[in-house]
Design a protein around this motif. Structure first.
Motif, mmCIF file in Angstrom:
data_model
loop_
_atom_site.group_PDB
_atom_site.id
_atom_site.type_symbol
_atom_site.label_atom_id
_atom_site.label_comp_id
_atom_site.label_asym_id
_atom_site.label_seq_id
_atom_site.Cartn_x
_atom_site.Cartn_y
_atom_site.Cartn_z
ATOM 1 N N ILE A 1 43.858 35.861 35.243
ATOM 2 C CA ILE A 1 44.232 36.176 36.626
ATOM 3 C C ILE A 1 43.080 36.890 37.328
ATOM 4 O O ILE A 1 42.714 36.553 38.458
ATOM 5 C CB ILE A 1 45.516 37.038 36.664
ATOM 6 C CG1 ILE A 1 46.719 36.231 36.153
ATOM 7 C CG2 ILE A 1 45.776 37.575 38.069
ATOM 8 C CD1 ILE A 1 47.968 37.064 35.886
ATOM 9 N N GLU A 2 42.504 37.857 36.647
ATOM 10 C CA GLU A 2 41.432 38.626 37.291
ATOM 11 C C GLU A 2 40.176 37.779 37.511
ATOM 12 O O GLU A 2 39.524 37.881 38.550
ATOM 13 C CB GLU A 2 41.156 39.890 36.480
ATOM 14 C CG GLU A 2 42.361 40.832 36.588
ATOM 15 C CD GLU A 2 42.257 42.103 35.769
ATOM 16 O OE1 GLU A 2 41.432 42.157 34.840
ATOM 17 O OE2 GLU A 2 43.030 43.043 36.073
ATOM 18 N N PHE A 3 39.875 36.936 36.555
ATOM 19 C CA PHE A 3 38.756 36.009 36.713
ATOM 20 C C PHE A 3 38.978 35.134 37.946
ATOM 21 O O PHE A 3 38.104 34.986 38.803
ATOM 22 C CB PHE A 3 38.624 35.134 35.462
ATOM 23 C CG PHE A 3 37.551 34.077 35.547
ATOM 24 C CD1 PHE A 3 36.259 34.351 35.132
ATOM 25 C CD2 PHE A 3 37.836 32.806 36.046
ATOM 26 C CE1 PHE A 3 35.261 33.375 35.212
ATOM 27 C CE2 PHE A 3 36.853 31.828 36.128
ATOM 28 C CZ PHE A 3 35.565 32.110 35.714
ATOM 29 N N GLN B 1 43.951 41.935 49.308
ATOM 30 C CA GLN B 1 44.297 43.365 49.242
ATOM 31 C C GLN B 1 44.133 43.941 47.838
ATOM 32 O O GLN B 1 44.533 45.082 47.594
ATOM 33 C CB GLN B 1 45.756 43.556 49.670
ATOM 34 C CG GLN B 1 46.044 43.247 51.109
ATOM 35 C CD GLN B 1 45.180 44.031 52.063
ATOM 36 O OE1 GLN B 1 44.532 43.482 52.949
ATOM 37 N NE2 GLN B 1 45.128 45.344 51.863
ATOM 38 N N ASP B 2 43.585 43.167 46.916
ATOM 39 C CA ASP B 2 43.504 43.653 45.541
ATOM 40 C C ASP B 2 42.604 44.880 45.443
ATOM 41 O O ASP B 2 41.619 44.997 46.157
ATOM 42 C CB ASP B 2 42.992 42.538 44.624
ATOM 43 C CG ASP B 2 43.105 42.926 43.144
ATOM 44 O OD1 ASP B 2 44.113 43.542 42.761
ATOM 45 O OD2 ASP B 2 42.172 42.614 42.378
ATOM 46 N N ASP B 3 42.999 45.767 44.544
ATOM 47 C CA ASP B 3 42.157 46.891 44.154
ATOM 48 C C ASP B 3 41.775 47.800 45.321
ATOM 49 O O ASP B 3 40.623 48.241 45.435
ATOM 50 C CB ASP B 3 40.891 46.331 43.478
ATOM 51 C CG ASP B 3 40.347 47.321 42.448
ATOM 52 O OD1 ASP B 3 41.118 48.152 41.933
ATOM 53 O OD2 ASP B 3 39.128 47.267 42.177
ATOM 54 N N GLY B 4 42.740 48.066 46.171
ATOM 55 C CA GLY B 4 42.508 49.034 47.241
ATOM 56 C C GLY B 4 41.729 48.529 48.429
ATOM 57 O O GLY B 4 41.393 49.302 49.335
ATOM 58 N N LYS C 1 48.515 46.559 37.913
ATOM 59 C CA LYS C 1 48.747 46.356 39.346
ATOM 60 C C LYS C 1 48.363 44.952 39.799
ATOM 61 O O LYS C 1 49.108 44.307 40.544
ATOM 62 C CB LYS C 1 47.928 47.377 40.166
ATOM 63 C CG LYS C 1 48.306 48.825 39.950
ATOM 64 C CD LYS C 1 47.511 49.767 40.868
ATOM 65 C CE LYS C 1 46.010 49.736 40.657
ATOM 66 N NZ LYS C 1 45.582 50.122 39.291
ATOM 67 N N THR C 2 47.204 44.485 39.360
ATOM 68 C CA THR C 2 46.733 43.178 39.830
ATOM 69 C C THR C 2 47.639 42.030 39.378
ATOM 70 O O THR C 2 48.130 41.272 40.219
ATOM 71 C CB THR C 2 45.270 42.936 39.396
ATOM 72 O OG1 THR C 2 44.457 43.926 40.011
ATOM 73 C CG2 THR C 2 44.777 41.545 39.797
ATOM 74 N N PRO C 3 47.901 41.871 38.071
ATOM 75 C CA PRO C 3 48.775 40.759 37.683
ATOM 76 C C PRO C 3 50.181 40.857 38.281
ATOM 77 O O PRO C 3 50.768 39.842 38.647
ATOM 78 C CB PRO C 3 48.818 40.841 36.149
ATOM 79 C CG PRO C 3 48.155 42.105 35.772
ATOM 80 C CD PRO C 3 47.317 42.554 36.906
HETATM 81 MG MG LIG Z 1 43.443 45.649 39.342
#
Ligand SMILES: [Mg+2]
Ligand SMILES: Nc1ncnc2c1ncn2[C@@H]1O[C@H](COP(=O)(O)O)[C@@H](O)[C@H]1O
Ligand SMILES: Nc1ncnc2c1ncn2[C@@H]1O[C@H](COP(=O)(O)O)[C@@H](O)[C@H]1O
Ligand SMILES: [Mg+2]
Lengths: 309, 309
Positions: free
Chosen positions: A151-153, B157-160, B181-183
């Motif tokens: 997901i992050e990739f 909006q990911d990661d602030g 938070k991200t997934p």
């Molecule tokens: Mg994150």
């Protein structure tokens, strides 16, 4: 079944009593029963779409005690609802069945028939423990980390970012703007695939890396020009484009030119399968991509996606 | 059931014959039968995890003609597999049932019991048309656009990122690094919710906007320090951190300090529900968030997520 209330809550107040009620109960997240009901409702689109019938679904998740179960069933009876449920604990499932009979609520057990069939096949009894039951341990498995990494990739690789990482992707999607590359990438990433997407824009050179990586993992997306036009007009409107920007982005001539440009690139790279996304939901395109992806790896007589448990 | 082959294909060759085979067939994407089987396999974790039993699943999607169906069933018979299927066309489902009987393949129809129960409840017959059948039109509905917009919003909006957009989010997640938070944001966005996430980092001030937006849509995430440490060590390793960076990020003292810091912020903002993610899969945390989210909007006696079709 695409016209969900998806979180903004509009109309949640007045939706009651304007259609048939479907109650869904799970001791877990409820996503299994919701997914199944959603698919089944697809079989009633002919009457849902033209509003000849209408349905309200109500999902109750984390129901792991019989008191709340019975309360929900009583409420279902009051609302003339039917009930579909997934309850891992055998006595909870039995209670649901009995209570529904008593209160006259039509009911269907979604989980037990599957669990029982698998139990017979494996020769092993089901645990009867709901997911999240105390004592059950959620393992921080390698696969858990892999999914998060995927997901992050995928987020980082959105919209042609970081072409130097393309070789690390499992799947690379390419196509003109609004062919659904981003939602498709995200959908696949949730399933554990690292996905990168590369936009095709007239006059912009594609990154060299796209042609240097393993070509079997690249997929082209294409779409009917009229449908693309509709999507882009909606997009331009929602972004508040001026009419000048509009014409570059969402006029028929430009749309055709862009799709022709993409078509020529696809023709020059015949190894890339080209997938027609017109009329497909994201999950449908995902199914096509994964079928091809696994078929290329496995060379079975019939494409299949295999997993080991 | 978390230990899936997720696309890198390792071991796909030698997985055959080392466990029980489960065949899954759909005229559509196959995600419904896969989701259901996945949930049911959770009931056999006690034997899957310690490898006392092992299972290989094989998903065949887009099967809409009887020839391929029969070919798959014959293959299932050869591999001593069982078959689970979702086939919208009544005669296809009947063919599956009969062929399985003839070839001695244990089989379960996943879709028909649900479709029939709903048909009785609505007093309407199912269409019998698979999704994606010719002539059926996939509507570019408002909800289709909304879902895509939610996904694209959430990525941005990911990661602030872009705190000036927090007021546009449906749901805002906050917590220290590696609380998922991200997934979780991405998972929720696929369901149509616009999600923003804001990291809590010792010594870094949270954006003012976080305290100015509607406070009922903010959710805190927390996690057991030991589990967080495990996750961060895995993360640091996969990112190739030096031992110096390691110590700031993934040493017990620092982890505790950060969680304490987050805990104080949560205490100062008692309106934010604080969700314990330890031991929960992403979809489980999502279920908790959405239960609270809808409960706050609806104030029913029992939390429910309602949708209109
Ligand atoms: Mg994150
Ligand atoms: N990993 C798992 N372990 C045990 N049971 C599970 C698992 N996943 C799902 N289930 C069960 O399958 C049904 C559907 O789950 P859910 O989709 O979370 O509502 C529920 O009865 C759950 O308790
Ligand atoms: N929107 C839809 N319209 C009609 N049938 C559907 C729809 N969505 C799912 N189905 C049917 O439900 C079953 C499960 O779908 P799938 O999850 O795509 O395999 C298949 O038999 C599909 O044909
Ligand atoms: Mg995009």
């Amino acid at each position: 079944p695409d016209n969900k209330d998806n979180g903004d809550g509009d109309g949640e107040g007045e939706m009651k009593r304007s259609g048939k009620e479907i109650y869904m109960v799970s001791d877990g997240t409820g996503w299994t029963v919701e997914h199944s009901v959603n698919a089944a409702l697809g079989q009633f689109e002919h009457c849902l779409v033209d509003r000849n019938c209408s349905v309200n679904t109500h999902l109750f998740s984390g129901i792991d005690d019989v008191e709340r179960l019975i309360e929900i069933i009583k409420q279902a009876a009051k609302e003339d609802a039917m009930l579909l449920y997934t309850l891992a604990d055998h006595s909870m499932a039995e209670s649901a069945k009995k209570a529904c009979k008593i209160w006259g609520v039509p009911s269907t057990d979604i989980l037990s028939p599957i669990t029982e069939a698998i139990a017979n096949h494996l020769g092993v009894s089901p645990s009867g423990l709901p997911r999240g039951a105390p004592g059950r341990d959620f393992p921080l498995s390698e696969q858990y980390f892999r999914r998060i990494e995927a997901i992050e990739f995928t987020i980082k690789q959105d919209d042609g970012a970081l072409p130097q990482n393309l070789h690390r992707a499992d799947i690379v999607l390419t196509g003109v703007s609004r062919t659904g590359k981003t939602p498709l990438s995200i959908y696949l990433s949730q399933m554990g695939y690292k996905v990168a997407n590369v936009p095709i824009v007239v006059g912009v050179q594609l990154p060299k890396a796209l042609f240097e990586i393993e070509q079997e993992k690249v997929f082209g997306l294409t779409i009917n020009p009229l449908v693309l036009l509709t999507i882009r007009r909606a997009r331009a409107k929602s972004l508040g484009f001026t009419s000048e920007m509009m014409s570059k982005y969402s006029e028929m001539e430009h749309v055709r030119e862009e799709l022709d440009f993409a078509g020529r690139i696809f023709a020059q790279n015949p190894v890339w399968p080209v997938i027609e996304v017109t009329g497909k939901a994201i999950e449908e395109t995902a199914a096509v991509v994964l079928r091809l992806y696994h078929d290329r790896k496995q060379k079975f007589s019939m494409p299949r996606i295999s997993k080991r448990y």
